[in-house]
Design an enzyme around this catalytic site. Sequence first.
Site, PDB file in Angstrom:
ATOM      1  N   GLU A 192      -4.496 -29.050 -25.093  1.00 50.42           N
ATOM      2  CA  GLU A 192      -4.070 -28.373 -26.328  1.00 50.42           C
ATOM      3  C   GLU A 192      -3.969 -29.339 -27.506  1.00 50.42           C
ATOM      4  OE1 GLU A 192      -0.460 -26.122 -25.611  1.00 50.42           O
ATOM      5  OE2 GLU A 192      -1.613 -24.403 -24.905  1.00 50.42           O
ATOM      6  N   HIS A 215     -12.730 -34.775   0.005  1.00 45.08           N
ATOM      7  CA  HIS A 215     -13.495 -33.981   0.976  1.00 45.08           C
ATOM      8  C   HIS A 215     -14.045 -32.709   0.345  1.00 45.08           C
ATOM      9  CE1 HIS A 215     -12.179 -36.491   4.434  1.00 45.08           C
ATOM     10  NE2 HIS A 215     -11.245 -36.803   3.545  1.00 45.08           N
ATOM     11  N   LYS A 227      -4.380 -13.787 -27.126  1.00 46.04           N
ATOM     12  CA  LYS A 227      -3.115 -13.060 -27.323  1.00 46.04           C
ATOM     13  C   LYS A 227      -3.366 -11.817 -28.165  1.00 46.04           C
ATOM     14  CE  LYS A 227       0.085 -16.969 -27.176  1.00 46.04           C
ATOM     15  NZ  LYS A 227       0.955 -17.773 -28.004  1.00 46.04           N
TER      16      LYS A 227
HETATM   17  O1  PA5 Z   1       2.399 -26.312 -26.319  1.00 44.62           O
HETATM   18  C1  PA5 Z   1       2.644 -25.194 -26.729  1.00 44.62           C
HETATM   19  O2  PA5 Z   1       3.125 -25.001 -27.869  1.00 44.62           O
HETATM   20  C2  PA5 Z   1       2.456 -23.966 -25.864  1.00 44.62           C
HETATM   21  O3  PA5 Z   1       1.846 -24.271 -24.659  1.00 44.62           O
HETATM   22  C3  PA5 Z   1       3.807 -23.291 -25.601  1.00 44.62           C
HETATM   23  O4  PA5 Z   1       4.637 -24.195 -24.932  1.00 44.62           O
HETATM   24  C4  PA5 Z   1       3.668 -22.024 -24.759  1.00 44.62           C
HETATM   25  O5  PA5 Z   1       2.756 -21.142 -25.354  1.00 44.62           O
HETATM   26  C5  PA5 Z   1       5.016 -21.320 -24.623  1.00 44.62           C
HETATM   27  O6  PA5 Z   1       5.559 -21.084 -25.866  1.00 44.62           O
HETATM   28  P1  PA5 Z   1       7.067 -20.696 -26.082  1.00 44.62           P
HETATM   29  O7  PA5 Z   1       7.915 -21.848 -25.690  1.00 44.62           O
HETATM   30  O8  PA5 Z   1       7.165 -20.370 -27.527  1.00 44.62           O
HETATM   31  O9  PA5 Z   1       7.336 -19.490 -25.212  1.00 44.62           O
END
Ligand code: PA5
Length: 428
Positions: free
Chosen positions: A281, A302, A416
């Site tokens: 990310e 393996h 989403k």
């Molecule tokens: O790194 C990030 O921002 C995302 O992976 C969030 O952690 C994830 O989408 C969960 O979000 P939230 O903590 O708002 O529920």
Amino acid sequence: MEKIKIDTSKASLFVTEKDYSTAFTHTLRGFKLVFDKMGKGKEFLGWRDLPFQKEAELIQMEETLNLFTAKLDTVVILGIGGSYMGAKSVISALSKNFPEKKSLDILFAGHHIDADYYAELMAYLEDRNFGLIVISKSGSTLETAIAFRVLKKFMDKKLGKIKAQKRVAVITDKRKGYLKEIADMMRYPTFVIPEDVGGRYSVLSPAGLVPIALAGLSIADLLRGAQDFSTSTRAMVNNPVLDYVATRNSLFSFGKNIELLASFNPRLTYFAEWWKQLFGETEGKEGKGIFPASAQFTTDLHSLGQFIQDGNPVLFETIIDVKEAHQNPKIPNDKDNFDYLNYLAGKTLQEVNQQAVESVIEAHFKGGVPVVQITMPELNEYFLGQLIYFFELSAAASAYAMDLNPFDQPGVENYKKNLFRRLGKPGS
Ligand code: PA5
């Protein structure tokens, strides 16, 4: 101070000095942006200060948790992405593989929408004294919100609303989001994820520390590890972050598009998942980034071993090598020796595992796979804290070196939107 070591010598040989030096210049610029808080997304650099939290605050957190769990035998932690992965990875890395009956069972939910899982979880919780801890920075993530609704209703039915109200705690933003509103309304104990800390960099905030402390692990040692690592990387010479990032990014320009994080300890499987989220990310955007993948050795030797050694040469490896085991059974002698293993008699399993590490590095390196080796003296809170902070600094510096904002994730929004539209969310 004993430190984790990062050895890039078996990787940098695959790139020219010129490529390395160009990558190093970009990395240095990226690393400075992390420290000077001047780059894109600079309002999300609060994670840099998390290792330096005050002891009094940690003690207060632990006291609140002790009160919350006093009558519980099980806590279900609800969260996804950064609100799940950090806690899960540290707890898995430092807990026993076959734990004795624990005083508190820690379970996870909210990180998927698998129907059978929730049905089985509720059946399992039927005769448990359980509590819920809901973690969400935004307070509106669908998977977590659904899990909370389903499990809270189940709890209300089982205990009655008044009792159930005392069985929920929340970890969220200081001000924003539905979860914060619910927590205020219901007076749930609430821990704050600082506004300037994003999900995948939040393992050292309450999002990670609360579950980790509940699992009986030392959050003080975890933070001390991160703190010591942070202090030791202020200098720009012999800086392992600069060397690691410059090495991996020059390998990338040399056609190595995939980084495979491998370890020889199954306990680190979820740590690799955390790492994949962190790098995936942070730098996987605008058509750029190295694809983060992982493998668990010797198991995957393996299965994936053939490809790594001999297949399309698109990857390089980063191997986590843990030097000492906590317990170390020996291979016994057998007078019949029908399995012809007496040549190993008297050797410890750790010795054999270490020979496997060396053999893999030798084979893959000779086969043309660049290998970065990260050595940890042992698997404990302190060294894991160092490793976490090493990777956080590296991911952020690397994204800046690629002229990216390390702290946004625009690509996650598309699925989403589709999901909300298909589910008929009003206004979608
Ligand atoms: O790194 C990030 O921002 C995302 O992976 C969030 O952690 C994830 O989408 C969960 O979000 P939230 O903590 O708002 O529920």
